[in-house]
Design an enzyme around this catalytic site. Structure first.
Site, mmCIF file in Angstrom:
data_model
loop_
_atom_site.group_PDB
_atom_site.id
_atom_site.type_symbol
_atom_site.label_atom_id
_atom_site.label_comp_id
_atom_site.label_asym_id
_atom_site.label_seq_id
_atom_site.Cartn_x
_atom_site.Cartn_y
_atom_site.Cartn_z
ATOM 1 N N ASP A 45 0.846 -1.194 0.000
ATOM 2 C CA ASP A 45 0.000 0.000 0.000
ATOM 3 C C ASP A 45 0.878 1.239 0.000
ATOM 4 O OD1 ASP A 45 -2.080 2.019 0.825
ATOM 5 O OD2 ASP A 45 -3.270 0.206 1.050
ATOM 6 N N THR A 49 -4.869 6.618 -0.124
ATOM 7 C CA THR A 49 -6.241 6.783 0.395
ATOM 8 C C THR A 49 -6.487 5.882 1.598
ATOM 9 O OG1 THR A 49 -7.136 5.102 -1.101
ATOM 10 C CG2 THR A 49 -7.196 7.379 -1.882
ATOM 11 N N GLY A 50 -5.612 4.922 1.841
ATOM 12 C CA GLY A 50 -5.757 4.046 3.009
ATOM 13 C C GLY A 50 -5.151 4.723 4.232
ATOM 14 N N ASP A 70 4.279 1.500 -4.237
ATOM 15 C CA ASP A 70 3.306 2.008 -5.202
ATOM 16 C C ASP A 70 3.138 0.972 -6.313
ATOM 17 O OD1 ASP A 70 2.020 3.462 -7.255
ATOM 18 O OD2 ASP A 70 2.934 5.339 -6.588
ATOM 19 N N GLN A 90 -6.563 -5.208 -4.357
ATOM 20 C CA GLN A 90 -7.608 -4.227 -4.019
ATOM 21 C C GLN A 90 -7.136 -2.797 -4.265
ATOM 22 O OE1 GLN A 90 -10.717 -5.218 -2.971
ATOM 23 N NE2 GLN A 90 -9.964 -7.294 -3.322
ATOM 24 N N SER A 95 -13.612 6.127 -6.565
ATOM 25 C CA SER A 95 -14.402 7.356 -6.678
ATOM 26 C C SER A 95 -14.514 7.868 -8.111
ATOM 27 C CB SER A 95 -13.843 8.461 -5.775
ATOM 28 O OG SER A 95 -14.327 9.721 -6.169
ATOM 29 N N SER A 135 -19.051 -2.330 -10.221
ATOM 30 C CA SER A 135 -20.372 -2.253 -10.858
ATOM 31 C C SER A 135 -20.439 -1.078 -11.842
ATOM 32 C CB SER A 135 -21.470 -2.090 -9.805
ATOM 33 O OG SER A 135 -21.251 -0.905 -9.068
ATOM 34 N N TYR A 158 -13.205 6.546 -14.220
ATOM 35 C CA TYR A 158 -13.056 5.423 -13.272
ATOM 36 C C TYR A 158 -13.637 4.148 -13.868
ATOM 37 C CZ TYR A 158 -13.938 2.484 -9.175
ATOM 38 O OH TYR A 158 -14.003 1.425 -8.289
ATOM 39 N N VAL A 188 -19.883 -1.049 -1.633
ATOM 40 C CA VAL A 188 -19.530 -1.742 -0.394
ATOM 41 C C VAL A 188 -19.479 -0.726 0.753
ATOM 42 C CG1 VAL A 188 -17.836 -3.266 0.688
ATOM 43 C CG2 VAL A 188 -18.169 -3.339 -1.797
HETATM 44 N N1 LIG Z 1 -15.877 0.538 -1.831
HETATM 45 C C1 LIG Z 1 -16.658 0.289 -2.861
HETATM 46 O O1 LIG Z 1 -17.874 0.452 -2.808
HETATM 47 C C2 LIG Z 1 -16.090 -0.254 -4.152
HETATM 48 C C3 LIG Z 1 -16.976 -0.499 -5.215
HETATM 49 C C4 LIG Z 1 -16.454 -1.003 -6.400
HETATM 50 C C5 LIG Z 1 -15.096 -1.264 -6.499
HETATM 51 N N2 LIG Z 1 -14.270 -0.974 -5.468
HETATM 52 C C6 LIG Z 1 -12.841 -1.266 -5.629
HETATM 53 O O2 LIG Z 1 -12.407 -2.017 -4.504
HETATM 54 C C7 LIG Z 1 -11.050 -1.716 -4.209
HETATM 55 C C8 LIG Z 1 -10.910 -1.312 -2.752
HETATM 56 O O3 LIG Z 1 -11.714 -0.150 -2.531
HETATM 57 P P1 LIG Z 1 -11.861 0.539 -1.112
HETATM 58 O O4 LIG Z 1 -13.241 1.032 -1.016
HETATM 59 O O5 LIG Z 1 -11.327 -0.358 -0.050
HETATM 60 O O6 LIG Z 1 -10.920 1.812 -1.321
HETATM 61 P P2 LIG Z 1 -9.782 2.422 -0.382
HETATM 62 O O7 LIG Z 1 -9.421 3.739 -1.009
HETATM 63 O O8 LIG Z 1 -10.193 2.423 1.034
HETATM 64 O O9 LIG Z 1 -8.598 1.383 -0.577
HETATM 65 C C9 LIG Z 1 -7.713 1.412 -1.656
HETATM 66 C C10 LIG Z 1 -6.313 1.190 -1.105
HETATM 67 O O10 LIG Z 1 -5.380 1.184 -2.197
HETATM 68 C C11 LIG Z 1 -4.256 1.967 -1.827
HETATM 69 N N3 LIG Z 1 -3.634 2.505 -3.031
HETATM 70 C C12 LIG Z 1 -4.144 3.451 -3.874
HETATM 71 N N4 LIG Z 1 -3.267 3.740 -4.853
HETATM 72 C C13 LIG Z 1 -2.194 2.941 -4.632
HETATM 73 C C14 LIG Z 1 -0.951 2.778 -5.284
HETATM 74 N N5 LIG Z 1 -0.629 3.515 -6.364
HETATM 75 N N6 LIG Z 1 -0.068 1.864 -4.805
HETATM 76 C C15 LIG Z 1 -0.363 1.148 -3.699
HETATM 77 N N7 LIG Z 1 -1.515 1.268 -3.027
HETATM 78 C C16 LIG Z 1 -2.422 2.159 -3.484
HETATM 79 C C17 LIG Z 1 -4.812 3.075 -0.940
HETATM 80 O O11 LIG Z 1 -3.844 3.701 -0.125
HETATM 81 C C18 LIG Z 1 -5.857 2.301 -0.148
HETATM 82 O O12 LIG Z 1 -5.298 1.749 1.016
HETATM 83 C C19 LIG Z 1 -10.631 -0.651 -5.211
HETATM 84 O O13 LIG Z 1 -10.011 -1.303 -6.293
HETATM 85 C C20 LIG Z 1 -11.949 -0.040 -5.651
HETATM 86 O O14 LIG Z 1 -11.866 0.528 -6.941
HETATM 87 C C21 LIG Z 1 -14.736 -0.480 -4.292
#
Ligand SMILES: NC(=O)c1ccc[n+]([C@@H]2O[C@H](COP(=O)([O-])OP(=O)(O)OC[C@H]3O[C@@H](n4cnc5c(N)ncnc54)[C@H](O)[C@@H]3O)[C@@H](O)[C@H]2O)c1
Length: 328
Positions: A45, A49-50, A70, A90, A95, A135, A158, A188
């Site tokens: 990670d 955004t985490g 990264d 993941q 967004s 979705s 996106y 989610v």
């Molecule tokens: N939450 C939802 O409703 C939802 C819906 C559809 C798809 N998704 C997908 O599920 C996955 C997880 O989503 P989430 O809601 O947990 O988002 P989140 O932003 O909480 O988690 C994403 C993680 O990826 C890390 N990250 C981002 N860019 C990075 C990079 N360049 N290198 C390494 N790490 C990186 C961030 O720091 C974060 O910890 C994503 O792929 C998202 O597109 C989520």
């Protein structure tokens, strides 16, 4: 959470890489794997955004390992996959509005980063890679409920990136015999989802509003509907997909609850849990959003035996109390 297990093998013999493990879904998946005694859970990670707070409970666990890096850096991906058995990818920039404001960075992380992970995983001969699809790939297709093979045109940068992930995964399956499963998540929600910042999702925003007795903002007339999916269901899907033995081609499946909830209904449930009576502020609809989204989950049920174990209302109550305890 995670009182029910969704696997029937000994996790202690395996090593898992969770990219985006400091994020919302990734840290929940990490929690599950550690709870059930995984041999190793490494996360990759960059904390864009985490949060460090999401992984704080794991830091003392000897099975947990943090790789700060990264996914746009192929060498970081190669180092992270080394010695791993299973991968759940993941990491991405989520967004729709973020991607509209900055399509270039979203493209780099979500497409180039994804391709790096595919290449690194393929070369490391890992047993299985699962990835987060979305979705949003249904785009402007009018049918409801959404069935995997009927998609329309993407409505945001996106959505394009998530669709390109599927195209790459399908091509890697055909060209390199490297088969993956894409989980098309539908909205989610649950503990550890970021309630702050310009790109926060609707449920943490509504809960934050209810906890501070403020009116939430609703984009549109409130009749927009979504198939809200409690995070434990997404974790279940990952676990089932990781250990699905019979994979001979790339697969994409909907991960949802199969229930439709409008934003007005959502606010009603959340405000009634806190017992506040507040009218929302309505504002114009957002660019790139679809009006209705509801999944057909029969494919994932047939393929992986997935059944959403936590329904929307129960998930909302659990999520609500998690944010409430955190605020104290
Ligand atoms: N939450 C939802 O409703 C939802 C819906 C559809 C798809 N998704 C997908 O599920 C996955 C997880 O989503 P989430 O809601 O947990 O988002 P989140 O932003 O909480 O988690 C994403 C993680 O990826 C890390 N990250 C981002 N860019 C990075 C990079 N360049 N290198 C390494 N790490 C990186 C961030 O720091 C974060 O910890 C994503 O792929 C998202 O597109 C989520």
């Amino acid at each position: 959470m995670y009182e029910t297990s969704y696997h029937n093998i000994n996790l202690g013999q395996y090593k898992f890489l969770i990219t985006g493990g400091a994020g919302f879904i990734g840290s929940n998946l990490t929690e599950y794997l550690l709870k059930y005694g995984a041999g190793k859970v490494r996360i990759l990670d960059d904390f864009s955004t985490g949060s460090r707070e999401n992984i704080k409970p794991f830091l003392d666990n000897p099975a947990f390992e943090l790789y700060e890096g990264d996914i746009r850096d192929i060498e970081a991906c190669r180092r992270a996959v080394e010695g791993m058995d299973y991968i759940s990818h993941q990491a991405a920039l989520g967004s729709v509005p973020r991607s509209i404001n900055d399509p270039i960075t979203t493209n780099e992380v979500n497409i180039s980063g994804f391709l790096n992970m595919l290449v690194a995983a393929r070369d490391a001969n890992i047993k299985r890679m699962i990835y987060a699809a979305s979705s949003s790939t249904y785009g402007d297709h009018p049918d409801l409920p959404k069935v995997e093979d009927k998609i329309g045109n993407p409505l945001s940068p996106y959505a394009i990136t998530k669709y390109v992930n599927e195209l790459y995964a399908g091509t890697f399956s055909k060209v390199y015999n490297f088969h993956t499963i894409g989980l098309r998540y539908f909205n989610v929600f649950g503990p550890k989802q970021d309630p702050d910042g310009a790109y926060a999702a609707v449920i943490p925003l509504f809960i934050k509003a209810a906890l501070s007795a403020e009116a939430p903002f609703i984009n549109g007339d409130g009749k927009t509907s979504r198939d809200f999916t409690f995070v434990e269901n997404a974790v279940q899907a990952n676990i089932r997909a990781l250990f699905f033995n019979d994979l001979h081609e790339h697969q994409v499946v909907n991960i949802a609850c199969g229930e439709s909830t409008t934003l007005n209904q959502l606010w009603k449930v959340i405000s009634s849990v806190e017992d506040v009576d507040i009218q929302p502020h309505y504002q114009p609809e957002r660019e790139g959003d679809v009006k209705h989204s509801l999944a057909d989950i029969s494919k994932v049920n047939g393929l992986l035996g997935y059944v959403p174990s936590v329904k929307v209302k129960d998930g909302l109550v659990l999520t609500y109390s998690w944010y409430k305890n955190k605020k104290k």
